[in-house]
Structures are given as C-alpha cells and as structure tokens.
Design an enzyme around this catalytic site. Structure first.
Site, PDB file in Angstrom:
ATOM      1  N   CYS A  49       0.814  -1.227   0.000  1.00 41.37           N
ATOM      2  CA  CYS A  49       0.000   0.000   0.000  1.00 41.37           C
ATOM      3  C   CYS A  49       0.844   1.271   0.000  1.00 41.37           C
ATOM      4  O   CYS A  49       0.334   2.354  -0.243  1.00 41.37           O
ATOM      5  CB  CYS A  49      -0.933   0.001   1.202  1.00 41.37           C
ATOM      6  SG  CYS A  49      -1.827  -1.534   1.373  1.00 41.37           S
ATOM      7  N   HIS A  66      -3.371   6.627   2.689  1.00 37.88           N
ATOM      8  CA  HIS A  66      -3.809   5.365   2.101  1.00 37.88           C
ATOM      9  C   HIS A  66      -5.200   5.024   2.640  1.00 37.88           C
ATOM     10  O   HIS A  66      -5.486   5.223   3.820  1.00 37.88           O
ATOM     11  CB  HIS A  66      -2.804   4.264   2.437  1.00 37.88           C
ATOM     12  CG  HIS A  66      -3.308   2.913   2.075  1.00 37.88           C
ATOM     13  ND1 HIS A  66      -3.768   2.630   0.813  1.00 37.88           N
ATOM     14  CD2 HIS A  66      -3.476   1.786   2.810  1.00 37.88           C
ATOM     15  CE1 HIS A  66      -4.181   1.378   0.791  1.00 37.88           C
ATOM     16  NE2 HIS A  66      -4.022   0.844   1.984  1.00 37.88           N
ATOM     17  N   ASN A 103     -10.141  -0.776  -0.278  1.00 37.74           N
ATOM     18  CA  ASN A 103      -8.690  -0.618  -0.196  1.00 37.74           C
ATOM     19  C   ASN A 103      -8.066  -1.149  -1.496  1.00 37.74           C
ATOM     20  O   ASN A 103      -8.156  -2.329  -1.780  1.00 37.74           O
ATOM     21  CB  ASN A 103      -8.215  -1.414   1.033  1.00 37.74           C
ATOM     22  CG  ASN A 103      -6.709  -1.395   1.215  1.00 37.74           C
ATOM     23  OD1 ASN A 103      -5.952  -1.002   0.325  1.00 37.74           O
ATOM     24  ND2 ASN A 103      -6.262  -1.846   2.373  1.00 37.74           N
TER      25      ASN A 103
HETATM   26  O1  UT7 Z   1      -3.888  -1.695   3.363  1.00 37.88           O
HETATM   27  C1  UT7 Z   1      -3.057  -1.631   4.460  1.00 37.88           C
HETATM   28  C2  UT7 Z   1      -3.257  -2.615   5.437  1.00 37.88           C
HETATM   29  N1  UT7 Z   1      -4.603  -2.920   5.877  1.00 37.88           N
HETATM   30  C3  UT7 Z   1      -5.189  -2.239   6.851  1.00 37.88           C
HETATM   31  O2  UT7 Z   1      -4.732  -1.190   7.249  1.00 37.88           O
HETATM   32  C4  UT7 Z   1      -6.387  -2.866   7.493  1.00 37.88           C
HETATM   33  C5  UT7 Z   1      -6.355  -2.614   8.945  1.00 37.88           C
HETATM   34  N2  UT7 Z   1      -7.338  -3.330   9.725  1.00 37.88           N
HETATM   35  C6  UT7 Z   1      -8.661  -3.052   9.690  1.00 37.88           C
HETATM   36  O3  UT7 Z   1      -9.097  -2.206   8.920  1.00 37.88           O
HETATM   37  C7  UT7 Z   1      -9.566  -3.751  10.679  1.00 37.88           C
HETATM   38  O4  UT7 Z   1      -8.783  -4.400  11.637  1.00 37.88           O
HETATM   39  C8  UT7 Z   1     -10.536  -4.770  10.015  1.00 37.88           C
HETATM   40  C9  UT7 Z   1     -11.571  -4.038   9.210  1.00 37.88           C
HETATM   41  C10 UT7 Z   1      -9.756  -5.731   9.136  1.00 37.88           C
HETATM   42  C11 UT7 Z   1     -11.243  -5.559  11.097  1.00 37.88           C
HETATM   43  O5  UT7 Z   1     -11.917  -4.678  11.996  1.00 37.88           O
HETATM   44  P1  UT7 Z   1     -11.790  -4.900  13.577  1.00 37.88           P
HETATM   45  O6  UT7 Z   1     -12.638  -3.874  14.191  1.00 37.88           O
HETATM   46  O7  UT7 Z   1     -10.311  -4.905  13.888  1.00 37.88           O
HETATM   47  O8  UT7 Z   1     -12.466  -6.285  13.747  1.00 37.88           O
HETATM   48  P2  UT7 Z   1     -11.838  -7.644  14.328  1.00 37.88           P
HETATM   49  O9  UT7 Z   1     -10.831  -8.196  13.377  1.00 37.88           O
HETATM   50  O10 UT7 Z   1     -11.409  -7.406  15.737  1.00 37.88           O
HETATM   51  O11 UT7 Z   1     -13.094  -8.562  14.310  1.00 37.88           O
HETATM   52  C12 UT7 Z   1     -14.257  -8.275  15.082  1.00 37.88           C
HETATM   53  C13 UT7 Z   1     -15.338  -9.313  14.787  1.00 37.88           C
HETATM   54  C14 UT7 Z   1     -14.813 -10.742  14.757  1.00 37.88           C
HETATM   55  O12 UT7 Z   1     -15.781 -11.580  15.369  1.00 37.88           O
HETATM   56  P3  UT7 Z   1     -15.584 -12.078  16.867  1.00 37.88           P
HETATM   57  O13 UT7 Z   1     -14.292 -12.857  16.858  1.00 37.88           O
HETATM   58  O14 UT7 Z   1     -15.514 -10.825  17.702  1.00 37.88           O
HETATM   59  O15 UT7 Z   1     -16.796 -12.902  17.095  1.00 37.88           O
HETATM   60  C15 UT7 Z   1     -14.765 -11.055  13.269  1.00 37.88           C
HETATM   61  O16 UT7 Z   1     -14.935 -12.438  13.002  1.00 37.88           O
HETATM   62  O17 UT7 Z   1     -15.902  -9.069  13.505  1.00 37.88           O
HETATM   63  C16 UT7 Z   1     -15.934 -10.269  12.746  1.00 37.88           C
HETATM   64  N3  UT7 Z   1     -15.824  -9.970  11.346  1.00 37.88           N
HETATM   65  C17 UT7 Z   1     -16.891  -9.777  10.550  1.00 37.88           C
HETATM   66  N4  UT7 Z   1     -18.221  -9.802  10.797  1.00 37.88           N
HETATM   67  C18 UT7 Z   1     -19.069  -9.536   9.767  1.00 37.88           C
HETATM   68  C19 UT7 Z   1     -14.702  -9.847  10.621  1.00 37.88           C
HETATM   69  N5  UT7 Z   1     -15.009  -9.550   9.337  1.00 37.88           N
HETATM   70  C20 UT7 Z   1     -16.382  -9.513   9.276  1.00 37.88           C
HETATM   71  C21 UT7 Z   1     -17.305  -9.244   8.247  1.00 37.88           C
HETATM   72  N6  UT7 Z   1     -18.640  -9.267   8.535  1.00 37.88           N
HETATM   73  N7  UT7 Z   1     -16.886  -8.967   7.000  1.00 37.88           N
END
Ligand code: UT7
Length: 329
Positions: free
Chosen positions: A116, A256, A286
């Site tokens: 990125c 980004h 993204n």
């Molecule tokens: O491009 C450069 C690099 N990339 C980034 O900068 C991305 C950075 N990270 C993020 O943007 C976020 O961490 C994410 C969007 C990837 C995830 O958001 P989060 O608030 O950190 O969520 P999490 O990974 O802590 O997951 C929370 C919950 C999980 O369920 P449990 O374990 O709490 O029951 C996931 O399984 O959300 C669940 N989850 C979803 N639920 C519905 C993860 N993806 C989804 C989804 N729909 N698509």
C-alpha cells in the site's frame, strides 16, 4: 553551478473497472453484513475487474490519461515505475508491459513491491532520478487487481479490497514547488501481518500451496490497524517538522485508504479537520498501491488541490512499509 530543480506531479490519470460490487452483493456469498462492513471500515462498494483483466489492463489507460493531462508524449518518458503487489506475472515487469503498450520507446521500466506504500515509494524513487537529472519525465503507476489474490470465502479479507489504477507523470518544476520532502521506512519484522505466503520461491505453487490456500492474501487486521493509526500521525508530524511546517499548513492530506476509522482517528490525533483529509474508501475499498494515486487524481479533478496547495501523501501497509511525501503544488 547547475541550477537546483524540483520534481513536480505534472499530470495524473486513473482507471477503474466498470463492475461495482456492493456490500449487499457480498452478503449473498459470504457471511458478512453491509452493516458490519460499512461501520467497521467505511466501505460501501468496490470495483472488481473481470476474470480476464490483469494489472497492465488497468495501468495502461490510467497511464495514457496521465500523459494527456501532462501534455507529454510517450516517447518523452525516460522511466516507468509500476507499484503493485498484483503484477501481470512475476516477470517481465508489468512496467515493461506498459512501456510496450503505450510506445514509451525511450523509457527504462521496473516494478516496485511495497504494497500500500508502493505509490509513495515510486514517486520518491522518481524524485531522485529527476533531481539528479538522470531523467526528465517519469511515469509512476499504482495498480492492483487484488480480487485475484483474495479468498472470496474469507470475510476477514474479501470485503476490504478493490481493483483500480492511478498514474502520475513527474517532471521538473520551478524551484520552491513540487516535492519538498519524502521519507520512506520499513519494518520487515511485521512482514507476516500482511502477506501472500505461496507462489514464490519459498513455497512454490503446488497442490499443497493451493489446498492450503497459500496463494491468497493473509492479514492480521487488528495488528495492522494499530500500526496504521500510529504511523499516519507519526509520519505526518515528522515530515512537517523536517519542512519547518505545522499541521495548520496542510491543505490536503491524502492517506492510504484502508479503513475510514483509521483515517478518522489519525485526523483526530493530528487535530486536522476532516475537510482537509481525502476519503474515497466508501466507493473503492482498499486498492493498495492504487489508492493514493486514484485519490490524488480525484482531488485534482474536484479542484481540492490548487496552485500553492500543500499536499501530503501518506502510505502504509505490507512489508511493513510506510512513507510520506510533502508536495507544494
Ligand atoms: O492496506 C493496508 C493494510 N490494511 C489495513 O490497514 C487494514 C487494517 N485493519 C482493519 O481495517 C480492521 O482491523 C478490520 C476491518 C480488518 C477488522 O476490523 P476490527 O474492528 O479490527 O475487527 P476484528 O478483526 O477485531 O473482528 C471483530 C469481529 C470478529 O468476530 P468475533 O471474533 O468478535 O466474534 C470477526 O470475526 O468481527 C468479525 N468480522 C466480521 N463480521 C461480519 C470480521 N469480518 C467480518 C465481516 N462481517 N466482513
């Protein structure tokens, strides 16, 4: 003594696949909801290339638009740099495919893999070639067809990314204008947080790599999230300090586009009003190396960047890599 020259962005262009895939479309195929995606990421839809489209198919029209906007002919280009983690193939470089297609018969060409941060890496490299007078005009392209390396059954990753290309022509500009400062960084100890493990010389393609889905992008989202929020603020403040400028001097910050929460939180930490921060993630998701140049092209088209605007580009992502460029328009 030779007169000091600066490097400016003298033309931009972008190209996005026609197909729009909304969160509601994804709800039909993967266990994800529009509500979750919208609120946790800011993404509403993304563009997805068709099955026969490769990176160069998006890069070439973006490059042609950038050349037209700069008023430069392809044979005036001395170097083409393509930033991508989804090249047409390992080699030849996608930059060479672009070179041939646009007829840049006097250009060298190579690819950069900085995920990125790729576009910021690309323009920083280009700046060195122009300032040293080794090159006059350089085409830098950020392009991704991330849809080809996503596991469409993994809701943790497939909802986040999109395809697209953005391009810029760089060339010499008046002193005091153009790129004032760039800083590139990396921390390979975080490499495993965002990677495509299979398909290279470590784990070549095999039944094993396919069965274990090692040809798909893997990401540890929450670790990258923490890194990203901190890095936008740190990189911005460091670069401003280097240039003897303050947050108030920023006319437009183009970070980004990984997550609207990352961008909002960084803007808040910087005390930078959101109207000075470009955000288009809702439309495209993204797009890794393509996010910043597509945003830049949009911001110019919408006249959010004017003569004398101070613009900061901040990239972060796989590698880990990050980088910032300060441009006086
Ligand atoms: O491009 C450069 C690099 N990339 C980034 O900068 C991305 C950075 N990270 C993020 O943007 C976020 O961490 C994410 C969007 C990837 C995830 O958001 P989060 O608030 O950190 O969520 P999490 O990974 O802590 O997951 C929370 C919950 C999980 O369920 P449990 O374990 O709490 O029951 C996931 O399984 O959300 C669940 N989850 C979803 N639920 C519905 C993860 N993806 C989804 C989804 N729909 N698509």
């Amino acid at each position: 003594m030779q007169e000091h020259i600066s490097t400016g962005i003298i033309g931009t262009g972008s190209f996005l696949p026609d197909r729009v895939v909304t969160n509601f479309h994804l709800e039909e195929t993967v266990d994800a909801s529009d509500d979750w995606i919208r609120h946790r990421t800011g993404i509403v839809q993304r563009r997805i290339a068709d099955i026969n489209t490769a990176a160069s198919d998006l890069a070439i029209p973006a490059a042609e638009k950038a050349l037209r906007s700069a008023g430069i002919k392809a044979d005036q280009i001395d170097l083409i740099i393509v930033a991508t983690i989804t090249p047409d193939m390992f080699f030849p470089a996608t930059a060479c495919v672009v070179q041939n297609s646009i007829g840049a018969k006097n250009a060298a060409a190579f690819d950069i893999s900085a995920a990125c941060t790729g576009f910021v890496y690309g323009i920083t490299v280009a700046d060195q070639f122009i300032k040293s007078r080794a090159c006059k005009y350089i085409l830098v392209i950020g392009v991704e067809v991330l849809s080809k390396i996503l596991d469409w059954s993994d809701r943790n990753t497939c909802v986040l990314f999109g395809d697209g290309a953005g391009a810029a022509v760089l060339g010499p500009v008046r002193k005091q204008k153009g790129i004032l400062h760039s800083k590139l960084r990396s921390d390979g100890s975080g490499g495993e947080l965002l990677m495509l493990p299979g398909g290279g010389s470590r784990i070549p393609p095999s039944n094993y790599s396919i069965e274990n889905k090692l040809h798909y992008l893997k990401m540890s989202g929450s670790d990258i999230f923490k890194f990203a929020t901190k890095i936008i603020e740190e990189a911005t403040l460091e670069a401003l300090e280097h240039c003897d400028l303050k947050v108030d001097n920023i006319d437009l910050l183009i970070p980004h586009q990984a997550n609207s929460r990352i961008i909002n939180s960084a803007a808040k930490r910087l005390k930078l009003p959101l109207e000075k921060v470009w955000m288009n993630i809702s439309k495209y998701g993204n797009m890794s190396a393509a996010s910043i140049p597509v945003a830049l092209d949009e911001a110019l088209a919408e006249r959010k960047i004017k003569d004398d605007s101070l613009v900061l580009l901040v990239g972060f992502g796989g590698g880990l890599t990050w980088g910032v460029t300060v441009i006086q328009w």
